[in-house]
Each structure stands twice: as C-alpha cells, then as structure tokens.
Design a protein around this motif. Structure first.
Motif, PDB file in Angstrom:
ATOM      1  N   LEU A   1       0.883  -1.120   0.032  1.00 11.14           N
ATOM      2  CA  LEU A   1      -0.020  -0.054  -0.002  1.00 11.14           C
ATOM      3  C   LEU A   1       1.050   1.280   0.047  1.00 11.14           C
ATOM      4  O   LEU A   1       0.913   2.121   0.999  1.00 11.14           O
ATOM      5  N   THR A   2       1.537   1.692  -1.158  1.00 18.71           N
ATOM      6  CA  THR A   2       2.624   2.464  -1.353  1.00 18.71           C
ATOM      7  C   THR A   2       2.277   3.582  -2.181  1.00 18.71           C
ATOM      8  O   THR A   2       2.998   4.457  -2.484  1.00 18.71           O
ATOM      9  N   SER A   3       1.062   3.462  -2.734  1.00 20.76           N
ATOM     10  CA  SER A   3       0.613   4.492  -3.895  1.00 20.76           C
ATOM     11  C   SER A   3      -1.001   4.442  -3.641  1.00 20.76           C
ATOM     12  O   SER A   3      -1.598   3.366  -3.290  1.00 20.76           O
ATOM     13  N   TRP A   4      -1.641   5.561  -4.284  1.00 21.14           N
ATOM     14  CA  TRP A   4      -3.087   5.533  -4.385  1.00 21.14           C
ATOM     15  C   TRP A   4      -3.645   4.417  -5.223  1.00 21.14           C
ATOM     16  O   TRP A   4      -4.514   3.808  -4.975  1.00 21.14           O
TER      17      TRP A   4
ATOM     18  N   GLU B   1      -6.234   1.677  -4.093  1.00 20.53           N
ATOM     19  CA  GLU B   1      -7.375   1.279  -4.858  1.00 20.53           C
ATOM     20  C   GLU B   1      -7.518  -0.227  -5.238  1.00 20.53           C
ATOM     21  O   GLU B   1      -8.658  -0.795  -5.348  1.00 20.53           O
ATOM     22  N   ALA B   2      -6.419  -0.659  -5.754  1.00 20.20           N
ATOM     23  CA  ALA B   2      -6.275  -2.271  -6.135  1.00 20.20           C
ATOM     24  C   ALA B   2      -6.539  -3.070  -4.804  1.00 20.20           C
ATOM     25  O   ALA B   2      -7.483  -3.949  -5.054  1.00 20.20           O
ATOM     26  N   TRP B   3      -6.193  -2.696  -3.592  1.00 22.08           N
ATOM     27  CA  TRP B   3      -6.508  -3.609  -2.521  1.00 22.08           C
ATOM     28  C   TRP B   3      -8.047  -3.254  -2.125  1.00 22.08           C
ATOM     29  O   TRP B   3      -8.863  -4.447  -1.847  1.00 22.08           O
TER      30      TRP B   3
ATOM     31  N   ALA C   1     -17.813   2.289   2.899  1.00 19.34           N
ATOM     32  CA  ALA C   1     -16.674   2.292   4.158  1.00 19.34           C
ATOM     33  C   ALA C   1     -15.472   2.577   3.749  1.00 19.34           C
ATOM     34  O   ALA C   1     -14.757   3.145   4.186  1.00 19.34           O
ATOM     35  N   LEU C   2     -14.969   1.579   2.758  1.00 20.98           N
ATOM     36  CA  LEU C   2     -13.594   1.639   2.155  1.00 20.98           C
ATOM     37  C   LEU C   2     -13.430   2.801   1.386  1.00 20.98           C
ATOM     38  O   LEU C   2     -12.490   3.583   1.620  1.00 20.98           O
ATOM     39  N   ASP C   3     -14.167   3.340   0.627  1.00 20.49           N
ATOM     40  CA  ASP C   3     -13.995   4.433  -0.281  1.00 20.49           C
ATOM     41  C   ASP C   3     -13.958   5.771   0.581  1.00 20.49           C
ATOM     42  O   ASP C   3     -13.186   6.643   0.577  1.00 20.49           O
ATOM     43  N   SER C   4     -14.933   5.842   1.701  1.00 22.55           N
ATOM     44  CA  SER C   4     -14.977   7.114   2.662  1.00 22.55           C
ATOM     45  C   SER C   4     -13.586   7.026   3.427  1.00 22.55           C
ATOM     46  O   SER C   4     -13.189   7.967   3.258  1.00 22.55           O
ATOM     47  N   ALA C   5     -13.047   5.811   3.775  1.00 23.22           N
ATOM     48  CA  ALA C   5     -11.735   5.942   4.711  1.00 23.22           C
ATOM     49  C   ALA C   5     -10.543   6.503   3.766  1.00 23.22           C
ATOM     50  O   ALA C   5      -9.851   7.114   4.121  1.00 23.22           O
ATOM     51  N   ILE C   6     -10.542   6.025   2.550  1.00 26.72           N
ATOM     52  CA  ILE C   6      -9.492   6.192   1.454  1.00 26.72           C
ATOM     53  C   ILE C   6      -9.684   7.750   1.189  1.00 26.72           C
ATOM     54  O   ILE C   6      -8.742   8.508   1.031  1.00 26.72           O
ATOM     55  N   GLU C   7     -10.913   8.147   0.930  1.00 29.49           N
ATOM     56  CA  GLU C   7     -10.917   9.616   0.562  1.00 29.49           C
ATOM     57  C   GLU C   7     -10.656  10.672   1.810  1.00 29.49           C
ATOM     58  O   GLU C   7      -9.954  11.537   1.273  1.00 29.49           O
TER      59      GLU C   7
END
Length: 204
Positions: free
Chosen positions: A87-90, A94-96, A191-197
């Motif tokens: 998890l070293t780039s956006w 997104e892939a994760w 949940a995932l989208d909100s956390a990453i955003e």
C-alpha cells in the motif's frame, strides 16, 4: 503454537493428508456451523478413518477446530495479497480496495472471518487468540501502508497512523457485518471509499 510445531514434524505426505482433513473440516463447519459439525461428518466428507483422524488431531474436535481457525485466519490475509503489503501508492490502495470488495462479493456467507467470529473464535481461548492475532496483523499492515503514504507526503503529517488503521479496519468489518445480513456489499464499498477519501483529503 503447538499446532505449528506439530506440522513441522510431519512428512510431506503427512502434511498433505492433514491439510486435506482440515480443508474438509472447513467446508463442513461453514455448511453446518461449529456446534453441529461432528468428527463423523468430517471423516465421511474426507474419507478418513477414525484412527487416521486422531493420529493428526489427538485432541479430537477441539484440536481440529483450532486447525480450522488457523486455516481461516491465514486465508483472510492471503486473499488480500499482494496488495495488502504494498500500500505505497493511491493506485495500490484502490487495487487493495477492489480485491477486498471482490473477495467478499464472491465469498458471501462463506466469509472466513465470519466463520471464525461466529463460532470458532468463541469456543476456546486459543481460538480467540488466533482471531485477535489476525486482526492485529491486519491492522498493522494497514498502518504500514498509511505510514508509507504519510512519509511520502500523500497523507497529512498530522494523521494518527494507528488510529486511522483501526478506524479503517473497524469500518471494513462493519461493512462485512451488513453484507452478511443483507447480501449486499454496498456498505462495505462505502466504508472503504470513505476511509480512503478521508486519508487523501488529509494532505490538502
């Protein structure tokens, strides 16, 4: 620990046989539940004799369930690789995110973690330790990714890495609980989208 030590003493053939029994037990536990699954169910499903089963699992059902817990815990993290440890780039994040959603969509009610938490994880202290260890490892890997992004300046310097990783994991698991109840991955995706955003916005 004892389970892992026992595995190291087995021959390659023995490991294969033990693995076959465990995978059969996993299928039976998922289909029947922890309490309803018997050793006879596992023996019949795997075409294993009673003496052979007790050779590999002398503690009986308790030992077999512990092996099932290890198997399920290992699978939870393995299903997210190689993305979880990169998890070293956006783009990597997104892939994760995509592989997590896809896996849970495909697994549905057969979710490994739900199997652990719904019965095995509450049956014995050793099994609960496996669940705690799994969640701790999962959170630590997410924290490593957040820390890497913070060090690159992609995430705000003031972000608390450990709290953010804990919140992300909690949100993910909340989405999984809703999915198990409704059959929809929508809440998991949100949940995932909100956390990453939120992590991305912290650098603004």
């Amino acid at each position: 620990m004892e389970q892992r030590a026992a595995e190291r003493k087995l021959t390659e053939k023995g490991l294969a046989t033990r693995g076959r029994i465990i995978e059969g037990a996993v299928r039976e536990v998922r289909a029947r539940g922890v309490a309803a699954t018997t050793l006879d169910d596992v023996r019949n499903a795997t075409r294993t004799s009673k003496s052979q089963l007790f050779h590999y699992f002398p503690e009986g059902k308790a030992g077999l369930l512990l092996a099932v817990a290890h198997w399920e815990a290992d699978r939870v993290l393995a299903d997210q690789q190689p993305y979880l440890d990169e998890l070293t780039s956006w783009e990597a994040w997104e892939a994760w995110r995509d592989v997590v959603v896809r896996r849970y969509r495909e697994q549905g009610q057969q979710c490994p973690l739900s199997t652990l938490l719904s019965g095995i994880g509450r049956s014995e202290p050793e099994s609960r330790d496996i669940v705690v260890g799994l969640l701790s490892s999962w959170q630590n890997r997410l924290a490593a990714g957040i820390r890497s992004m913070r060090d690159q300046g992609e995430i705000g310097a003031g972000v608390d890495v450990d709290r953010s990783a804990a919140a992300l994991l909690a949100g993910l698991q909340g989405g999984v609980v809703v999915m198990l109840a409704t059959g929809s991955v929508t809440h998991l995706e949100i949940a995932l989208d909100s956390a990453i955003e939120q992590l991305r916005a912290s650098a603004a």
